[in-house]
Design a protein around this motif. Structure first.
Motif, PDB file in Angstrom:
ATOM      1  N   PHE A  11       0.867  -1.182   0.000  1.00 16.05           N
ATOM      2  CA  PHE A  11       0.000   0.000   0.000  1.00 16.05           C
ATOM      3  C   PHE A  11       0.898   1.225   0.000  1.00 16.05           C
ATOM      4  O   PHE A  11       1.898   1.270   0.731  1.00 16.05           O
ATOM      5  CB  PHE A  11      -0.862   0.046   1.266  1.00 16.05           C
ATOM      6  N   ASP A  12       0.543   2.208  -0.811  1.00 16.34           N
ATOM      7  CA  ASP A  12       1.265   3.484  -0.851  1.00 16.34           C
ATOM      8  C   ASP A  12       0.292   4.623  -0.551  1.00 16.34           C
ATOM      9  O   ASP A  12      -0.897   4.533  -0.890  1.00 16.34           O
ATOM     10  CB  ASP A  12       1.817   3.753  -2.259  1.00 16.34           C
ATOM     11  N   ALA A  13       0.812   5.680   0.040  1.00 23.87           N
ATOM     12  CA  ALA A  13       0.055   6.939   0.136  1.00 23.87           C
ATOM     13  C   ALA A  13       0.968   8.008  -0.439  1.00 23.87           C
ATOM     14  O   ALA A  13       2.110   8.165   0.011  1.00 23.87           O
ATOM     15  CB  ALA A  13      -0.308   7.239   1.578  1.00 23.87           C
ATOM     16  N   ILE A  14       0.476   8.711  -1.450  1.00 22.96           N
ATOM     17  CA  ILE A  14       1.351   9.589  -2.235  1.00 22.96           C
ATOM     18  C   ILE A  14       0.833  11.019  -2.220  1.00 22.96           C
ATOM     19  O   ILE A  14      -0.372  11.259  -2.345  1.00 22.96           O
ATOM     20  CB  ILE A  14       1.410   9.083  -3.688  1.00 22.96           C
ATOM     21  N   GLU A  15       1.775  11.947  -2.104  1.00 22.41           N
ATOM     22  CA  GLU A  15       1.418  13.359  -2.181  1.00 22.41           C
ATOM     23  C   GLU A  15       2.278  14.007  -3.254  1.00 22.41           C
ATOM     24  O   GLU A  15       3.500  13.884  -3.232  1.00 22.41           O
ATOM     25  CB  GLU A  15       1.692  14.004  -0.820  1.00 22.41           C
ATOM     26  N   THR A  16       1.633  14.653  -4.222  1.00 26.98           N
ATOM     27  CA  THR A  16       2.375  15.392  -5.251  1.00 26.98           C
ATOM     28  C   THR A  16       1.752  16.793  -5.302  1.00 26.98           C
ATOM     29  O   THR A  16       0.692  17.020  -4.701  1.00 26.98           O
ATOM     30  CB  THR A  16       2.255  14.733  -6.650  1.00 26.98           C
ATOM     31  N   PRO A  17       2.395  17.726  -6.038  1.00 24.97           N
ATOM     32  CA  PRO A  17       1.787  19.058  -6.142  1.00 24.97           C
ATOM     33  C   PRO A  17       0.389  18.996  -6.768  1.00 24.97           C
ATOM     34  O   PRO A  17      -0.371  19.952  -6.702  1.00 24.97           O
ATOM     35  CB  PRO A  17       2.754  19.813  -7.045  1.00 24.97           C
ATOM     36  N   PHE A  18       0.022  17.868  -7.383  1.00 28.62           N
ATOM     37  CA  PHE A  18      -1.281  17.757  -8.041  1.00 28.62           C
ATOM     38  C   PHE A  18      -2.350  17.079  -7.198  1.00 28.62           C
ATOM     39  O   PHE A  18      -3.497  16.987  -7.608  1.00 28.62           O
ATOM     40  CB  PHE A  18      -1.132  17.008  -9.365  1.00 28.62           C
ATOM     41  N   GLY A  19      -1.964  16.564  -6.068  1.00 31.27           N
ATOM     42  CA  GLY A  19      -2.973  15.904  -5.241  1.00 31.27           C
ATOM     43  C   GLY A  19      -2.358  14.911  -4.288  1.00 31.27           C
ATOM     44  O   GLY A  19      -1.137  14.790  -4.190  1.00 31.27           O
ATOM     45  N   LYS A  20      -3.257  14.207  -3.626  1.00 33.32           N
ATOM     46  CA  LYS A  20      -2.860  13.346  -2.522  1.00 33.32           C
ATOM     47  C   LYS A  20      -3.731  12.101  -2.581  1.00 33.32           C
ATOM     48  O   LYS A  20      -4.913  12.197  -2.905  1.00 33.32           O
ATOM     49  CB  LYS A  20      -3.191  14.134  -1.250  1.00 33.32           C
ATOM     50  N   THR A  21      -3.158  10.933  -2.317  1.00 36.94           N
ATOM     51  CA  THR A  21      -3.999   9.733  -2.292  1.00 36.94           C
ATOM     52  C   THR A  21      -4.029   9.166  -0.884  1.00 36.94           C
ATOM     53  O   THR A  21      -3.090   9.342  -0.106  1.00 36.94           O
ATOM     54  CB  THR A  21      -3.426   8.615  -3.197  1.00 36.94           C
ATOM     55  N   GLN A  75      -1.832 -14.278   7.346  1.00 39.78           N
ATOM     56  CA  GLN A  75      -3.040 -14.013   8.138  1.00 39.78           C
ATOM     57  C   GLN A  75      -2.687 -13.224   9.405  1.00 39.78           C
ATOM     58  O   GLN A  75      -1.687 -13.502  10.060  1.00 39.78           O
ATOM     59  CB  GLN A  75      -3.729 -15.333   8.521  1.00 39.78           C
ATOM     60  N   GLY A  76      -3.512 -12.237   9.715  1.00 43.92           N
ATOM     61  CA  GLY A  76      -3.330 -11.459  10.950  1.00 43.92           C
ATOM     62  C   GLY A  76      -2.190 -10.457  10.863  1.00 43.92           C
ATOM     63  O   GLY A  76      -1.827  -9.833  11.851  1.00 43.92           O
ATOM     64  N   GLU A  77      -1.592 -10.292   9.671  1.00 48.45           N
ATOM     65  CA  GLU A  77      -0.489  -9.324   9.540  1.00 48.45           C
ATOM     66  C   GLU A  77      -0.821  -8.258   8.509  1.00 48.45           C
ATOM     67  O   GLU A  77      -1.739  -8.424   7.700  1.00 48.45           O
ATOM     68  CB  GLU A  77       0.797 -10.054   9.150  1.00 48.45           C
ATOM     69  N   LYS A  78      -0.034  -7.174   8.569  1.00 40.57           N
ATOM     70  CA  LYS A  78      -0.309  -6.048   7.675  1.00 40.57           C
ATOM     71  C   LYS A  78       0.671  -6.009   6.503  1.00 40.57           C
ATOM     72  O   LYS A  78       1.844  -6.360   6.653  1.00 40.57           O
ATOM     73  CB  LYS A  78      -0.188  -4.735   8.467  1.00 40.57           C
ATOM     74  N   SER A  79       0.173  -5.533   5.369  1.00 41.04           N
ATOM     75  CA  SER A  79       1.015  -5.397   4.180  1.00 41.04           C
ATOM     76  C   SER A  79       2.017  -4.264   4.366  1.00 41.04           C
ATOM     77  O   SER A  79       1.808  -3.349   5.173  1.00 41.04           O
ATOM     78  CB  SER A  79       0.148  -5.076   2.956  1.00 41.04           C
ATOM     79  N   PHE A  80       3.083  -4.315   3.583  1.00 38.04           N
ATOM     80  CA  PHE A  80       4.075  -3.240   3.551  1.00 38.04           C
ATOM     81  C   PHE A  80       3.360  -1.923   3.206  1.00 38.04           C
ATOM     82  O   PHE A  80       2.484  -1.890   2.342  1.00 38.04           O
ATOM     83  CB  PHE A  80       5.123  -3.570   2.479  1.00 38.04           C
ATOM     84  N   PHE A  81       3.781  -0.848   3.896  1.00 38.28           N
ATOM     85  CA  PHE A  81       3.179   0.461   3.624  1.00 38.28           C
ATOM     86  C   PHE A  81       4.287   1.498   3.433  1.00 38.28           C
ATOM     87  O   PHE A  81       5.217   1.586   4.243  1.00 38.28           O
ATOM     88  CB  PHE A  81       2.266   0.884   4.778  1.00 38.28           C
ATOM     89  N   TRP A  82       4.168   2.246   2.342  1.00 44.14           N
ATOM     90  CA  TRP A  82       5.143   3.306   2.073  1.00 44.14           C
ATOM     91  C   TRP A  82       4.390   4.591   1.735  1.00 44.14           C
ATOM     92  O   TRP A  82       3.354   4.561   1.062  1.00 44.14           O
ATOM     93  CB  TRP A  82       6.031   2.913   0.882  1.00 44.14           C
ATOM     94  N   SER A  83       4.925   5.700   2.240  1.00 42.49           N
ATOM     95  CA  SER A  83       4.305   6.979   1.918  1.00 42.49           C
ATOM     96  C   SER A  83       5.387   7.972   1.509  1.00 42.49           C
ATOM     97  O   SER A  83       6.461   8.031   2.128  1.00 42.49           O
ATOM     98  CB  SER A  83       3.535   7.469   3.152  1.00 42.49           C
ATOM     99  N   GLY A  84       5.119   8.716   0.455  1.00 45.50           N
ATOM    100  CA  GLY A  84       6.115   9.663  -0.045  1.00 45.50           C
ATOM    101  C   GLY A  84       5.484  10.960  -0.502  1.00 45.50           C
ATOM    102  O   GLY A  84       4.306  11.004  -0.874  1.00 45.50           O
ATOM    103  N   LYS A  85       6.320  12.010  -0.455  1.00 40.33           N
ATOM    104  CA  LYS A  85       5.841  13.335  -0.876  1.00 40.33           C
ATOM    105  C   LYS A  85       6.832  13.907  -1.895  1.00 40.33           C
ATOM    106  O   LYS A  85       8.038  13.989  -1.614  1.00 40.33           O
ATOM    107  CB  LYS A  85       5.758  14.236   0.351  1.00 40.33           C
ATOM    108  N   TYR A  86       6.316  14.269  -3.056  1.00 35.00           N
ATOM    109  CA  TYR A  86       7.178  14.799  -4.115  1.00 35.00           C
ATOM    110  C   TYR A  86       7.362  16.298  -3.971  1.00 35.00           C
ATOM    111  O   TYR A  86       6.451  17.019  -3.570  1.00 35.00           O
ATOM    112  CB  TYR A  86       6.577  14.479  -5.494  1.00 35.00           C
ATOM    113  N   HIS A  87       8.568  16.761  -4.358  1.00 36.19           N
ATOM    114  CA  HIS A  87       8.837  18.201  -4.368  1.00 36.19           C
ATOM    115  C   HIS A  87       8.233  18.792  -5.642  1.00 36.19           C
ATOM    116  O   HIS A  87       7.787  18.050  -6.512  1.00 36.19           O
ATOM    117  CB  HIS A  87      10.348  18.447  -4.325  1.00 36.19           C
ATOM    118  N   ASN A  88       8.266  20.110  -5.754  1.00 32.26           N
ATOM    119  CA  ASN A  88       7.613  20.753  -6.893  1.00 32.26           C
ATOM    120  C   ASN A  88       8.173  20.327  -8.236  1.00 32.26           C
ATOM    121  O   ASN A  88       7.455  20.276  -9.232  1.00 32.26           O
ATOM    122  CB  ASN A  88       7.699  22.281  -6.763  1.00 32.26           C
TER     123      ASN A  88
END
Ligand code: AMP
Length: 304
Positions: A11-21, A75-88
């Motif tokens: 799972f990823d959570a991404i932030e760019t100057p165009f939006g955020k997921t 079972q009973g465990e969480k998937s890898f999670f990465w979150s990143g924020k891009y510069h302009n």
């Protein structure tokens, strides 16, 4: 004959100057598998997820011909999670969160039916897991390629050196090449890195294209100028998937054919950045891919 792909499925959570997921599907092996499936139909995936991972994405991979028998669901465990924020400039980013979760204890089991693969793509993962995969193969593949990132250079450099000594090709970006070699010049960096093991080296330079090195040969492929870049996440993995998928399809690992593979990889990567996550890749047709490759050829036609 097959292409074996390992890497994160995440799972990823991404932030760019165009939006955020919020959490969306990501992971190096997800991008690699999807991109390579456009060229080759014998792709075997080894990865691990938790029981929070959506079956619908696994089905999507299967529908594209990606074999997921080697995808472990803990079972009973969480998937890898990465979150990143891009510069302009969209070329650089900060990692905000890396939660290894299931990746922290990942034991990459290789199903017997995956043995005798001709091509191995070691996507970004713990270097010790990457080398374990090589050690568990009964026969050495014709071509072993790997990716890595600064995160592993910071915390697992010894393991990374060991893995690099076992592979034929390393695919990294310019920032990583500079960190790995301690050299700013990419030509100097390429020599130092190839002395660490891989005979072939691809250095991706984001919107400035990609370089392929082997002995005294050097090839450059530009990136396609795009009006809008929404999210560069996974572009590198998509490049690797297109590159390896094309090589696996043709079975030819000459430098001449690798140059073509760089063009196919670059074409796939140019799609990836057009929408968030894997969204754009999932809607592509074969015609889209062929048309984009043609655009690349026109782009660098010097008219001689
Ligand atoms: P890229 O933009 O090509 O560098 O790849 C981004 C993908 O790599 C994201 O989808 C992440 O889930 C994944 N990723 C980020 N950090 C790591 C890590 N430390 N190990 C494995 N995969 C990672």
């Amino acid at each position: 004959m097959s292409l074996l792909v390992i890497g994160s499925v995440a799972f990823d959570a991404i932030e760019t100057p165009f939006g955020k997921t919020d959490k969306i599907i990501g992971g190096a092996a997800s991008y690699i598998s999807i991109a390579s499936s456009f060229f080759y139909n014998s792709i075997n995936l080894v990865a691990v997820v938790g029981d929070d991972f959506p079956q619908v994405f696994i089905d999507e991979l299967n529908n594209r011909g990606v074999n997921t028998n080697g995808l472990q669901i803990k079972q009973g465990e969480k998937s890898f999670f990465w979150s990143g924020k891009y510069h302009n400039d969209m070329n650089s980013r900060d990692t905000l969160v890396t939660e290894l979760n299931v990746l922290g204890t990942f034991d990459p089991l290789i199903p017997q039916s995956y043995q005798n693969c001709e091509f191995l793509m070691l996507g970004n993962l713990l270097p010790s897991v990457q080398s374990t995969v090589i050690e568990r193969l009964q026969n050495r593949p014709k071509l072993i390629a790997m990716d890595t990132m600064n995160f592993w250079m910071d915390i697992a450099m010894d393991d990374l050196r060991k893995t690099m000594g076992m592979v034929d090709l390393l695919i990294i970006n310019d920032e990583e090449a500079r960190q790995l070699s301690g050299e700013y010049s990419l030509l100097k960096a390429s020599r130092i890195i190839r002395n660490m093991g891989p005979k072939y080296l691809v250095i991706k330079k984001g919107e400035h294209g990609a370089l392929l090195f082997h002995e005294n040969d050097l090839f450059f492929c530009p990136a396609l100028p795009l009006e809008d870049v929404f999210d560069p996440t996974g572009a590198g993995d998509t490049f690797a998937g297109g590159f390896m998928g094309y090589l696996a399809k043709s079975g030819d690992i000459s430098f001449k054919n690798m140059k073509k593979a760089v063009v196919y990889g670059s074409a796939m990567a140019s799609f990836c950045v057009e929408k968030f996550g894997t969204e754009r890749l999932l809607e592509l047709t074969e015609e889209d891919v062929n048309a984009r490759v043609k655009l690349f050829l026109t782009l660098s036609d010097m008219g001689f």
